[in-house]
Design a protein around this motif. Structure first.
Motif, PDB file in Angstrom:
ATOM      1  N   VAL A   1      -0.903 -12.752 -16.638  1.00 26.53           N
ATOM      2  CA  VAL A   1      -0.549 -11.229 -17.355  1.00 26.53           C
ATOM      3  C   VAL A   1       0.708 -11.259 -18.246  1.00 26.53           C
ATOM      4  O   VAL A   1       0.909 -10.727 -19.050  1.00 26.53           O
ATOM      5  CB  VAL A   1      -0.517 -10.130 -16.109  1.00 26.53           C
ATOM      6  CG1 VAL A   1       0.209  -8.700 -16.816  1.00 26.53           C
ATOM      7  CG2 VAL A   1      -1.953  -9.867 -15.445  1.00 26.53           C
ATOM      8  N   GLU A   2       1.850 -12.145 -17.704  1.00 23.05           N
ATOM      9  CA  GLU A   2       2.917 -11.734 -18.331  1.00 23.05           C
ATOM     10  C   GLU A   2       3.171 -12.628 -19.590  1.00 23.05           C
ATOM     11  O   GLU A   2       3.543 -12.358 -20.619  1.00 23.05           O
ATOM     12  CB  GLU A   2       4.339 -12.396 -17.336  1.00 23.05           C
ATOM     13  CG  GLU A   2       4.572 -11.314 -16.318  1.00 23.05           C
ATOM     14  CD  GLU A   2       5.248 -10.062 -16.742  1.00 23.05           C
ATOM     15  OE1 GLU A   2       4.600  -9.447 -17.694  1.00 23.05           O
ATOM     16  OE2 GLU A   2       5.857  -9.310 -15.776  1.00 23.05           O
TER      17      GLU A   2
ATOM     18  N   ALA B   1       3.757 -11.070 -23.448  1.00 19.90           N
ATOM     19  CA  ALA B   1       4.506 -11.858 -24.305  1.00 19.90           C
ATOM     20  C   ALA B   1       3.857 -12.322 -25.467  1.00 19.90           C
ATOM     21  O   ALA B   1       4.441 -12.049 -26.647  1.00 19.90           O
ATOM     22  CB  ALA B   1       5.061 -13.166 -23.536  1.00 19.90           C
ATOM     23  N   PHE B   2       2.810 -12.988 -25.533  1.00 24.18           N
ATOM     24  CA  PHE B   2       2.192 -13.833 -26.635  1.00 24.18           C
ATOM     25  C   PHE B   2       0.965 -12.874 -27.523  1.00 24.18           C
ATOM     26  O   PHE B   2       0.535 -13.452 -28.491  1.00 24.18           O
ATOM     27  CB  PHE B   2       1.859 -15.133 -26.248  1.00 24.18           C
ATOM     28  CG  PHE B   2       2.980 -15.953 -26.191  1.00 24.18           C
ATOM     29  CD1 PHE B   2       3.877 -16.476 -27.052  1.00 24.18           C
ATOM     30  CD2 PHE B   2       3.403 -16.195 -24.630  1.00 24.18           C
ATOM     31  CE1 PHE B   2       5.118 -17.167 -26.656  1.00 24.18           C
ATOM     32  CE2 PHE B   2       4.645 -16.833 -24.397  1.00 24.18           C
ATOM     33  CZ  PHE B   2       5.478 -17.391 -25.201  1.00 24.18           C
ATOM     34  N   ILE B   3       0.523 -11.954 -26.621  1.00 27.71           N
ATOM     35  CA  ILE B   3      -0.565 -11.186 -27.336  1.00 27.71           C
ATOM     36  C   ILE B   3      -0.339  -9.836 -27.469  1.00 27.71           C
ATOM     37  O   ILE B   3      -0.388  -9.227 -28.560  1.00 27.71           O
ATOM     38  CB  ILE B   3      -1.994 -11.460 -26.502  1.00 27.71           C
ATOM     39  CG1 ILE B   3      -2.339 -13.111 -26.253  1.00 27.71           C
ATOM     40  CG2 ILE B   3      -3.116 -10.611 -26.944  1.00 27.71           C
ATOM     41  CD1 ILE B   3      -3.319 -13.162 -25.402  1.00 27.71           C
ATOM     42  N   MET B   4       0.119  -9.036 -26.420  1.00 25.15           N
ATOM     43  CA  MET B   4       0.139  -7.659 -26.573  1.00 25.15           C
ATOM     44  C   MET B   4       1.245  -7.131 -27.496  1.00 25.15           C
ATOM     45  O   MET B   4       1.342  -6.395 -28.174  1.00 25.15           O
ATOM     46  CB  MET B   4       0.342  -7.002 -25.060  1.00 25.15           C
ATOM     47  CG  MET B   4      -1.175  -6.953 -24.300  1.00 25.15           C
ATOM     48  SD  MET B   4      -2.451  -6.470 -25.284  1.00 25.15           S
ATOM     49  CE  MET B   4      -2.133  -4.701 -25.460  1.00 25.15           C
ATOM     50  N   SER B   5       2.487  -8.124 -27.036  1.00 24.07           N
ATOM     51  CA  SER B   5       3.575  -7.591 -28.054  1.00 24.07           C
ATOM     52  C   SER B   5       3.418  -7.759 -29.508  1.00 24.07           C
ATOM     53  O   SER B   5       3.761  -7.054 -30.377  1.00 24.07           O
ATOM     54  CB  SER B   5       4.766  -8.361 -27.629  1.00 24.07           C
ATOM     55  OG  SER B   5       5.351  -7.968 -26.244  1.00 24.07           O
TER      56      SER B   5
ATOM     57  N   HIS C   1      11.968 -11.694 -21.790  1.00 26.20           N
ATOM     58  CA  HIS C   1      10.733 -11.952 -21.253  1.00 26.20           C
ATOM     59  C   HIS C   1       9.922 -13.222 -21.449  1.00 26.20           C
ATOM     60  O   HIS C   1       9.519 -13.803 -20.416  1.00 26.20           O
ATOM     61  CB  HIS C   1       9.442 -10.711 -21.800  1.00 26.20           C
ATOM     62  CG  HIS C   1       8.257 -11.011 -21.265  1.00 26.20           C
ATOM     63  ND1 HIS C   1       8.061 -10.437 -19.944  1.00 26.20           N
ATOM     64  CD2 HIS C   1       7.236 -11.142 -21.661  1.00 26.20           C
ATOM     65  CE1 HIS C   1       6.856 -10.638 -19.728  1.00 26.20           C
ATOM     66  NE2 HIS C   1       6.050 -10.847 -20.728  1.00 26.20           N
ATOM     67  N   TYR C   2      10.586 -13.710 -22.770  1.00 34.81           N
ATOM     68  CA  TYR C   2       9.895 -15.131 -22.688  1.00 34.81           C
ATOM     69  C   TYR C   2      10.759 -16.062 -21.774  1.00 34.81           C
ATOM     70  O   TYR C   2      10.027 -16.779 -21.471  1.00 34.81           O
ATOM     71  CB  TYR C   2      10.396 -15.492 -24.413  1.00 34.81           C
ATOM     72  CG  TYR C   2       9.586 -14.947 -25.656  1.00 34.81           C
ATOM     73  CD1 TYR C   2       8.405 -14.800 -25.380  1.00 34.81           C
ATOM     74  CD2 TYR C   2      10.194 -14.673 -26.446  1.00 34.81           C
ATOM     75  CE1 TYR C   2       7.590 -14.051 -26.185  1.00 34.81           C
ATOM     76  CE2 TYR C   2       9.715 -14.117 -27.441  1.00 34.81           C
ATOM     77  CZ  TYR C   2       8.437 -13.648 -27.395  1.00 34.81           C
ATOM     78  OH  TYR C   2       7.547 -13.145 -28.608  1.00 34.81           O
ATOM     79  N   VAL C   3      12.097 -15.905 -21.778  1.00 36.65           N
ATOM     80  CA  VAL C   3      12.706 -16.615 -20.552  1.00 36.65           C
ATOM     81  C   VAL C   3      12.210 -16.416 -19.137  1.00 36.65           C
ATOM     82  O   VAL C   3      11.769 -17.415 -18.337  1.00 36.65           O
ATOM     83  CB  VAL C   3      14.205 -16.295 -20.748  1.00 36.65           C
ATOM     84  CG1 VAL C   3      14.798 -17.105 -19.588  1.00 36.65           C
ATOM     85  CG2 VAL C   3      14.795 -16.477 -22.092  1.00 36.65           C
ATOM     86  N   ARG C   4      11.730 -15.207 -18.942  1.00 35.16           N
ATOM     87  CA  ARG C   4      11.132 -14.841 -17.613  1.00 35.16           C
ATOM     88  C   ARG C   4       9.715 -15.406 -17.388  1.00 35.16           C
ATOM     89  O   ARG C   4       9.360 -15.984 -16.522  1.00 35.16           O
ATOM     90  CB  ARG C   4      10.950 -13.224 -17.456  1.00 35.16           C
ATOM     91  CG  ARG C   4      10.270 -12.975 -16.236  1.00 35.16           C
ATOM     92  CD  ARG C   4      10.435 -11.572 -15.887  1.00 35.16           C
ATOM     93  NE  ARG C   4       9.609 -10.699 -16.667  1.00 35.16           N
ATOM     94  CZ  ARG C   4       9.516  -9.327 -16.930  1.00 35.16           C
ATOM     95  NH1 ARG C   4      10.165  -8.787 -15.719  1.00 35.16           N
ATOM     96  NH2 ARG C   4       8.837  -8.920 -17.659  1.00 35.16           N
TER      97      ARG C   4
END
Length: 148
Positions: free
Chosen positions: A19-20, A24-28, A129-132
């Motif tokens: 999900v995360e 990060a890579f689709i929804m944003s 968020h990328y780091v997380r």
């Protein structure tokens, strides 16, 4: 019992990573490509929707990993599980200190009341968020490795 805990923990953390990663890579990217008002409203709605579910998911992941670490202390791979649990705790700390404050502001914004720097604030959230996500992927990798 331990094998059930291992499977449940791995699945729950794996779904969290998925999900995360998608956020990060689709929804944003989809939301950022929309016109300003639609983009901002989409981010705000996503922040409200996921902001309700994610605390339970993150804390649940920590509890499951810690339970696995305790239950499997004498088994091989316990160090990997403890490290994974530590990374999950780090992801919770990052969330509370870095991401949640931005999300709490973002989810209340409308086109009429958003600040002038709203895009910059969202881009800062995305960088954190990328780091997380990287921390979560590392934790998940350790859990899977501990299984084998």
């Amino acid at each position: 019992m331990l094998s059930t805990l291992q499977i449940v923990t791995t699945v729950v953390v794996g779904l969290l990573v998925g999900v995360e990663f998608a956020v990060a890579f689709i929804m944003s990217r989809i939301l950022n490509a929309l016109p300003d008002d639609s983009s901002q409203l989409g981010h705000a709605h996503g922040g409200r929707m996921l902001g309700r579910a994610m605390p339970f998911w993150y804390i649940g992941s920590v509890v499951l990993a810690a339970s696995w670490a305790v239950a499997g202390w004498r088994d091989g791979g316990a160090g990997l599980v403890v490290t994974a649990a530590g990374l999950l705790i780090l992801s919770v700390i990052m969330s509370v200190l870095l991401l949640v404050p931005i999300n709490n502001r973002n989810r209340t914004w409308t086109p009429e009341n958003r600040p002038a720097d709203w895009r910059e604030q969202l881009h800062r959230w995305e960088r954190y968020h990328y780091v997380r996500v990287a921390v979560l992927i590392a934790a998940f990798t350790l859990l899977v490795t501990a299984l084998v």
